[in-house]
Scaffold this active site. Structure first.
Site, PDB file in Angstrom:
ATOM      1  N   ARG A 231     -46.203 -59.150  47.747  1.00 54.15           N
ATOM      2  CA  ARG A 231     -47.380 -58.741  48.924  1.00 54.15           C
ATOM      3  C   ARG A 231     -47.075 -59.199  50.522  1.00 54.15           C
ATOM      4  O   ARG A 231     -45.950 -60.225  50.003  1.00 54.15           O
ATOM      5  CB  ARG A 231     -48.411 -59.765  48.733  1.00 54.15           C
ATOM      6  N   HIS A 279     -44.476 -48.993  50.371  1.00 54.96           N
ATOM      7  CA  HIS A 279     -44.686 -49.676  48.898  1.00 54.96           C
ATOM      8  C   HIS A 279     -44.822 -48.796  47.791  1.00 54.96           C
ATOM      9  O   HIS A 279     -45.165 -48.451  47.032  1.00 54.96           O
ATOM     10  CB  HIS A 279     -46.483 -49.672  48.922  1.00 54.96           C
TER      11      HIS A 279
HETATM   12  C1  OXD Z   1     -49.985 -53.154  42.210  1.00 54.53           C
HETATM   13  C2  OXD Z   1     -49.507 -52.302  43.624  1.00 54.53           C
HETATM   14  O1  OXD Z   1     -50.407 -54.380  42.932  1.00 54.53           O
HETATM   15  O2  OXD Z   1     -48.118 -51.310  43.256  1.00 54.53           O
HETATM   16  O3  OXD Z   1     -49.362 -53.434  41.093  1.00 54.53           O
HETATM   17  O4  OXD Z   1     -48.882 -53.710  44.192  1.00 54.53           O
END
Ligand code: OXD
Length: 316
Positions: A231, A279
């Protein structure tokens, strides 16, 4: 009796994919709906609207359409005690491992150095690096972290992993490579000191927010690299940019950001040594994800244990 399952995901294309995948996996008495209402008992969601739970008085479960659950746990209307489940793997672990291995190999093969040399039309050979001499630290040792660490260990790197819970001091991969396991705040600085490449696969919790900050960056060995597939908010970005500009951190491969999409004015775009992807290191694969969710819904309804149970106090 009909049971309603609400699919609340980011757009109508994703709704259609989830609807089709769940339709194939759930018996007919489960009705898949796009709108909230009092008859909804199960929710499948990604980034639920802030007031979504207020309009779901009959809700019994919430399934995250991803591995992370920070988007659910921070929702202001989330009722206390509602069981939450996250995707455990659903095809994500292998993708994340492939992404991480690719970034590690770029670093070890000095691709950044050779690319800069090509720009300067410079022909200069550097010594080869033996993977066995590269020490990689993986932060997070859940389903995703364990797969990333195991794939890197299989490539011959020296891999260690830092995890929240106490337990065994090492893990043997199916191919019998050993991964040393660390935990405890007092061992965190030593873990960082030996991590020439640090791979972040941890969830975002109160304990991990900005865990990579000025102090932890300084504890990494000079010339260390960071790969973040967890994250964005695990890293204090200002501190990272400072450490990269000073040359202490050689490279940062970043797939996740505190604010996504990354805004045009964000200095990370222009920071030398930063590699940005939007991402994509582990994209939810709806087939395997829907299989886990459908099994979970049916298990819940039969009073059986459900995979991916979230412990709210731990934050994942
Ligand atoms: C998840 C993401 O949490 O794609 O799956 O970040």
């Amino acid at each position: 009796m009909t049971t309603q399952v609400l699919i609340s995901v980011s757009n109508s294309a994703n709704f259609t994919k989830w609807e089709q995948a769940l339709r194939e996996r759930l018996p007919v008495e489960f009705e898949l709906v796009a709108d909230p209402g009092p008859l909804v008992r199960h929710l499948v969601t990604w980034s639920p609207a802030p007031d979504l739970f207020d309009s779901l008085p009959g809700l019994q479960t919430c399934f995250s359409a991803g591995a992370g659950v920070d988007h659910v746990l921070h929702n202001p209307s989330l009722p206390d005690g509602l069981p939450i489940y996250r995707l455990e793997d659903a095809g994500m672990a292998a993708q994340m491992a492939r992404y991480s291995r690719h970034e590690v190999e770029r670093i070890v093969l000095r691709k950044d150095v050779y690319e800069a040399q090509q720009q300067a039309q410079s022909w200069e050979e550097h010594s080869a690096i033996d993977p066995a001499e590269v020490s990689i630290g993986v932060l997070g040792f859940g389903v995703l972290g364990r797969t990333v660490a195991s794939v890197l260990a299989r490539e011959g790197y020296q891999v260690s992993a830092f995890r929240r819970q106490a337990g065994d001091s090492s893990y043997r991969t199916p191919e019998r490579q050993e991964i040393s396991l660390w935990h405890g705040a007092e061992r965190w600085p030593a873990f960082l000191e030996q991590s020439q490449v640090l791979v972040l696969v941890a969830p975002l919790t109160d304990a991990t927010r900005h865990i990579i900050n000025e102090q932890s960056l300084a504890a990494l060995p000079p010339g260390a690299s960071i790969i973040n597939v967890g994250r964005g908010a695990l890293i204090d970005t200002q501190a990272l940019i400072k450490a990269m500009n000073s040359g202490h951190i050689r490279s940062a491969s970043l797939d996740v950001f505190e604010t996504e999409p990354l805004v045009e004015a964000d200095p990370l775009w222009q920071t030398p040594g930063v590699r940005i992807t939007p991402h994509i290191s582990a994209i939810t694969m709806i087939g395997p994800a829907a299989t886990q969710v459908a099994k979970g819904i049916m298990a819940f309804d039969k009073g059986q244990p459900v995979a991916g149970t979230v412990t709210r106090s731990a934050g994942y």
